[in-house]
Write a protein that holds these residues in place. Structure first.
Motif, PDB file in Angstrom:
ATOM      1  N   HIS A 212     -12.349  14.216  -0.354  1.00 56.27           N
ATOM      2  CA  HIS A 212     -11.183  14.611  -1.075  1.00 56.27           C
ATOM      3  C   HIS A 212     -10.614  13.186  -1.466  1.00 56.27           C
ATOM      4  N   GLN A 213     -10.222  13.342  -2.889  1.00 58.30           N
ATOM      5  CA  GLN A 213      -9.391  12.217  -3.664  1.00 58.30           C
ATOM      6  C   GLN A 213      -8.207  12.596  -4.074  1.00 58.30           C
ATOM      7  N   MET A 214      -7.384  11.591  -4.425  1.00 57.21           N
ATOM      8  CA  MET A 214      -6.221  11.943  -5.065  1.00 57.21           C
ATOM      9  C   MET A 214      -6.380  10.862  -6.505  1.00 57.21           C
ATOM     10  N   ALA A 307      -3.582   3.357 -13.310  1.00 61.78           N
ATOM     11  CA  ALA A 307      -4.206   4.493 -12.833  1.00 61.78           C
ATOM     12  C   ALA A 307      -4.789   4.105 -11.284  1.00 61.78           C
ATOM     13  N   PHE A 308      -4.682   4.872 -10.319  1.00 65.50           N
ATOM     14  CA  PHE A 308      -5.162   4.857  -8.830  1.00 65.50           C
ATOM     15  C   PHE A 308      -5.984   5.978  -8.419  1.00 65.50           C
ATOM     16  N   GLY A 309      -6.765   5.543  -7.432  1.00 65.95           N
ATOM     17  CA  GLY A 309      -7.517   6.643  -6.699  1.00 65.95           C
ATOM     18  C   GLY A 309      -7.746   6.165  -5.347  1.00 65.95           C
ATOM     19  N   LEU A 310      -7.410   7.264  -4.705  1.00 64.49           N
ATOM     20  CA  LEU A 310      -7.846   7.151  -3.063  1.00 64.49           C
ATOM     21  C   LEU A 310      -8.503   7.921  -2.553  1.00 64.49           C
ATOM     22  N   GLY A 311      -9.240   7.920  -1.257  1.00 68.16           N
ATOM     23  CA  GLY A 311      -9.902   8.734  -0.363  1.00 68.16           C
ATOM     24  C   GLY A 311      -8.904   9.280   0.539  1.00 68.16           C
ATOM     25  N   LEU A 312      -8.863  10.491   0.629  1.00 69.19           N
ATOM     26  CA  LEU A 312      -7.716  11.031   1.495  1.00 69.19           C
ATOM     27  C   LEU A 312      -8.696  10.985   2.992  1.00 69.19           C
ATOM     28  N   GLU A 313      -9.817  11.370   3.002  1.00 74.00           N
ATOM     29  CA  GLU A 313     -10.461  11.289   4.683  1.00 74.00           C
ATOM     30  C   GLU A 313     -10.287  10.011   5.050  1.00 74.00           C
TER      31      GLU A 313
END
Length: 442
Positions: A212-214, A307-313
């Motif tokens: 999962h990503q945001m 913009a940013f993106g992160l991995g929730l796990e």
């Protein structure tokens, strides 16, 4: 952690273990019907690749409903929309079974708890400016997944080895960035997109083919930066760092941070934020100032954006102390009952440590062999009972033939496995590896 074990296959007695570990970085055929949801207007629409084939498929489904149908915010998806008897389709049943589970929308699940904590930060610091999307359909076009975010035509992520293709024009999204261009075109200037993403990957405690990503995006106008005396790019980069440093403190407390220059196709400059946490540096997210070409294609020639993106796990494993990524998918009450809505960082208590079982397998590889393909076969047989697939030896003989030896670790997170179960799994794995990958077992 790499550990030496006895019992290697003959011909592989001397080895150095090498873990298969491909980072889950933030990318940051038959005609088919492409189902999507217009999240902005709230209705279902269809984009056919050819009107005649789309009509044929629609008529077929109307007369003969599929066995399994999922609903994504109004989008109905049947199994035969995703898993097809088509040479260009590489989506297995096991991956289809994850569609629609949406762990990020469960408020008492660690992934949902973390998502909501990030929402709280943005709501508190940006007066509810950020629109939130967490139910967008994971079936996207290759244009959305790659072209719209400037992924080069020869980028490895486009390969069938790395991405789940439904057909040549349609994939399971590899990243939440796949929705960025459409949302910009629809007029959104501040938004967060959360969702399940899909990548063919290795097997170990930190990698899983579904995670999962945001994604976060903020757009600026000339009036925002002109008064500051800075150019638009510098202004956006400064604002980005301030925003994300605040987010890191919100999640991890008062920690030391550092910025690392990096490369992403869709941002320039591109950065990674690392924090010093639990006596080591931890990568938190990737980000940058959005490439002007993306904004230009979206009709925003006078704007800049970040913009940013992160991995929730990745973050949840650290915050909650969860040792194995497979646990996020567990329905065992000994796991699920440990977490409560709004309780970020409650440490997971191991409820049992069942013994692992190791099985080695050696074979001569061919030119088309890849480790991702091997992992797909092993997952297809053993599911979440496989904990790790590790290359422990390889050599090339005088005839130029190359042999690989892999150690497969089987372990259930919920019970002890019997010898008979393990032996049957390993036998089936060997059969499937030989038949599907066209390798010669040793």
């Amino acid at each position: 952690m790499l550990i030496h074990f006895r019992g290697a296959t003959a011909g592989h007695q001397h080895f150095m273990p090498v873990a298969i570990s491909l980072a889950q970085s933030t990318l940051f055929s038959k005609s088919s019907i492409f189902l999507r949801r217009n999240a902005l207007n709230g209705f279902l629409f269809f984009v056919p690749f050819s009107s005649s084939s789309a009509q044929k498929i629609w008529t077929h489904k109307w007369r003969q409903p599929v066995v399994s149908v999922l609903d994504f915010g109004g989008v109905k998806i049947g199994k035969d929309d995703v898993v097809k008897d088509d040479p260009t389709n590489n989506v297995p049943d096991a991956i289809f079974s994850k569609l629609g589970m949406q762990l990020h929308r469960r408020n008492q699940h660690p992934i949902g708890i973390l998502k909501n904590a990030i929402y709280d930060y943005f709501d508190a610091n940006y007066s509810n400016k950020f629109d939130k999307f967490d139910d967008l359909c994971p079936i996207v076009s290759t244009k959305e997944n790659f072209d719209d975010v400037l992924v080069p035509p020869d980028h490895v992520s486009r390969s069938y080895n790395d991405t789940y293709y439904i057909d040549p024009q349609t994939v399971l999204r590899c990243h939440t960035s796949a929705h960025q261009a459409e949302l910009l075109r629809r007029g959104h200037t501040h938004f967060l997109v959360t969702g399940d993403v899909y990548r063919r990957d290795s097997i170990d405690s930190t990698h899983y083919p579904v995670f999962h990503q945001m994604e976060g995006v903020r757009v600026f106008y000339p009036g925002d930066w002109e008064a500051s005396g800075m150019d638009g790019t510098s202004y956006a980069a400064k604002d980005l760092k301030k925003c994300l440093e605040g987010l890191a403190r919100h999640l991890f407390g008062d920690v030391e941070m550092r910025w690392i220059d990096t490369y992403f196709p869709f941002t320039n400059p591109s950065l990674e934020l690392e924090i010093y946490f639990q006596e080591k540096w931890l990568e938190v997210l990737g980000c940058g100032v959005t490439e002007q070409e993306i904004l230009k294609r979206s009709g925003r020639t006078n704007n800049v954006a970040w913009a940013f993106g992160l991995g929730l796990e990745r973050l949840a494993m650290v915050l909650f102390g969860i040792p194995d990524i497979r646990l996020f998918w567990s329905t065992d009450e000994r796991f699920t009952s440990q977490f409560s809505e709004g309780q970020l960082g409650v440490k997971f208590k191991t409820f049992s440590k069942y013994p692992p079982c190791y099985k080695d397998m050696s074979f001569w590889i061919n030119e088309s062999f890849t480790e991702n393909n091997l992992c797909e076969v092993v997952r297809g047989v053993a599911g979440d009972l496989v904990e790790e697939v590790q290359l422990i030896d390889n050599f090339t003989n005088k005839k130029g033939m190359t042999s690989h030896c892999y150690r497969i670790t089987y372990r259930s997170m919920e019970r002890s496995l019997t010898d008979d179960e393990i032996n049957e799994l390993q036998w089936n794995v060997r059969e499937q590896v030989q038949s599907k990958l066209k390798v010669v077992l040793r």
